[in-house]
Motif scaffolding. Structure first.
Motif, mmCIF file in Angstrom:
data_model
loop_
_atom_site.group_PDB
_atom_site.id
_atom_site.type_symbol
_atom_site.label_atom_id
_atom_site.label_comp_id
_atom_site.label_asym_id
_atom_site.label_seq_id
_atom_site.Cartn_x
_atom_site.Cartn_y
_atom_site.Cartn_z
ATOM 1 N N ALA A 78 -14.553 38.841 15.901
ATOM 2 C CA ALA A 78 -14.855 39.970 15.014
ATOM 3 C C ALA A 78 -14.393 41.285 15.624
ATOM 4 N N ASP A 79 -14.311 41.335 16.930
ATOM 5 C CA ASP A 79 -13.861 42.543 17.617
ATOM 6 C C ASP A 79 -12.381 42.826 17.339
ATOM 7 N N ALA A 80 -11.630 41.828 16.965
ATOM 8 C CA ALA A 80 -10.199 42.014 16.707
ATOM 9 C C ALA A 80 -9.936 42.727 15.384
ATOM 10 N N VAL A 81 -10.904 42.743 14.475
ATOM 11 C CA VAL A 81 -10.700 43.351 13.154
ATOM 12 C C VAL A 81 -10.385 44.845 13.261
ATOM 13 N N PRO A 82 -11.203 45.651 13.971
ATOM 14 C CA PRO A 82 -10.850 47.072 14.054
ATOM 15 C C PRO A 82 -9.492 47.307 14.722
ATOM 16 N N GLU A 83 -9.148 46.475 15.703
ATOM 17 C CA GLU A 83 -7.861 46.636 16.378
ATOM 18 C C GLU A 83 -6.697 46.310 15.455
ATOM 19 N N ALA A 84 -6.888 45.367 14.555
ATOM 20 C CA ALA A 84 -5.822 44.993 13.625
ATOM 21 C C ALA A 84 -5.605 46.080 12.577
ATOM 22 N N VAL A 85 -6.682 46.740 12.170
ATOM 23 C CA VAL A 85 -6.586 47.751 11.119
ATOM 24 C C VAL A 85 -6.131 49.095 11.694
ATOM 25 N N LEU A 86 -6.829 49.564 12.687
ATOM 26 C CA LEU A 86 -6.513 50.837 13.330
ATOM 27 C C LEU A 86 -6.584 50.627 14.841
ATOM 28 N N PRO A 87 -5.439 50.401 15.481
ATOM 29 C CA PRO A 87 -5.454 50.057 16.909
ATOM 30 C C PRO A 87 -6.217 51.043 17.793
ATOM 31 N N LEU A 88 -6.051 52.334 17.578
ATOM 32 C CA LEU A 88 -6.741 53.311 18.411
ATOM 33 C C LEU A 88 -8.250 53.224 18.212
ATOM 34 N N LEU A 89 -8.684 53.101 16.970
ATOM 35 C CA LEU A 89 -10.109 52.971 16.685
ATOM 36 C C LEU A 89 -10.668 51.697 17.315
ATOM 37 N N GLY A 90 -9.887 50.622 17.285
ATOM 38 C CA GLY A 90 -10.320 49.367 17.882
ATOM 39 C C GLY A 90 -10.525 49.489 19.379
ATOM 40 N N LEU A 91 -9.618 50.200 20.045
ATOM 41 C CA LEU A 91 -9.773 50.395 21.488
ATOM 42 C C LEU A 91 -10.942 51.330 21.798
ATOM 43 N N LEU A 92 -11.135 52.338 20.958
ATOM 44 C CA LEU A 92 -12.251 53.257 21.178
ATOM 45 C C LEU A 92 -13.591 52.559 20.998
ATOM 46 N N ASP A 93 -13.701 51.680 19.995
ATOM 47 C CA ASP A 93 -14.975 50.992 19.821
ATOM 48 C C ASP A 93 -15.220 50.026 20.977
ATOM 49 N N ASP A 94 -14.161 49.387 21.490
ATOM 50 C CA ASP A 94 -14.314 48.533 22.676
ATOM 51 C C ASP A 94 -14.799 49.347 23.865
ATOM 52 N N ALA A 95 -14.192 50.505 24.065
ATOM 53 C CA ALA A 95 -14.558 51.351 25.201
ATOM 54 C C ALA A 95 -16.005 51.821 25.087
ATOM 55 N N ALA A 96 -16.419 52.202 23.893
ATOM 56 C CA ALA A 96 -17.791 52.678 23.701
ATOM 57 C C ALA A 96 -18.798 51.561 23.962
ATOM 58 N N VAL A 97 -18.536 50.388 23.417
ATOM 59 C CA VAL A 97 -19.456 49.264 23.609
ATOM 60 C C VAL A 97 -19.478 48.847 25.077
ATOM 61 N N ALA A 98 -18.300 48.741 25.697
ATOM 62 C CA ALA A 98 -18.227 48.341 27.105
ATOM 63 C C ALA A 98 -18.926 49.361 27.999
ATOM 64 N N ALA A 99 -18.755 50.648 27.730
ATOM 65 C CA ALA A 99 -19.397 51.681 28.539
ATOM 66 C C ALA A 99 -20.915 51.609 28.393
ATOM 67 N N TRP A 100 -21.405 51.408 27.176
ATOM 68 C CA TRP A 100 -22.849 51.316 26.976
ATOM 69 C C TRP A 100 -23.417 50.093 27.680
ATOM 70 N N VAL A 101 -22.763 48.942 27.515
ATOM 71 C CA VAL A 101 -23.236 47.709 28.153
ATOM 72 C C VAL A 101 -23.222 47.873 29.677
ATOM 73 N N ALA A 102 -22.126 48.398 30.213
ATOM 74 C CA ALA A 102 -22.025 48.575 31.665
ATOM 75 C C ALA A 102 -23.105 49.524 32.176
ATOM 76 N N GLY A 103 -23.294 50.633 31.495
ATOM 77 C CA GLY A 103 -24.329 51.580 31.909
ATOM 78 C C GLY A 103 -25.722 50.983 31.840
ATOM 79 N N ALA A 104 -26.006 50.270 30.762
ATOM 80 C CA ALA A 104 -27.324 49.643 30.610
ATOM 81 C C ALA A 104 -27.567 48.608 31.700
#
Length: 131
Positions: A78-104
């Motif tokens: 499911a994570d591939a959907v934003p990357e397929a539609v809008l590559p930059l948005l897909g990478l930004l959502d990955d970065a946001a989720v990864a940063a939150w998970v890592a920080g938590a």
């Protein structure tokens, strides 16, 4: 297509590169005297067990569930959907989720290590001098 080849495409290669940067950042971001990333990762099963079992009242079940869902999202198709539609948005959502998970997880494991060290520290008993 430019002289250097085709333009970069969002996908597994970029994701691996982003995760590698995150890993290096996490490894260098731990303070001296605190557990390293590998030790923190090894403590996760005990952290989850103690939290779910009610012995440790650290991050709470909701926060651990959020981190687990974030990790599941990052590795799911499911994570591939934003990357397929809008590559930059897909990478930004990955970065946001990864940063939150890592920080938590960094925060939770550091607090858990402190709790365990206090719990296992020998109790000092006051001894009165002989009279």
């Amino acid at each position: 297509m430019g002289p250097a080849g085709p333009p970069p495409v969002a996908g597994p290669h970029r994701r691996r590169a982003a995760l590698a940067v995150l890993w290096r950042t996490l490894r260098s971001g731990t303070a001296p005297g605190t557990p390293g990333v590998a030790e923190r990762a090894r403590s996760l099963p005990a952290l989850v067990s103690d939290t779910v079992g009610g012995r440790y009242r650290g991050p709470g079940r909701a926060r651990l569930a959020g981190a687990a869902l974030g990790l599941a999202y990052l590795v799911s198709p499911a994570d591939a959907v934003p990357e397929a539609v809008l590559p930059l948005l897909g990478l930004l959502d990955d970065a946001a989720v990864a940063a939150w998970v890592a920080g938590a997880l960094l925060s939770a494991t550091e607090d858990y290590a402190d709790w365990r060290s206090r719990r296992s520290a020998p109790l000092t008993r006051r001894v009165d001098p002989p009279r």
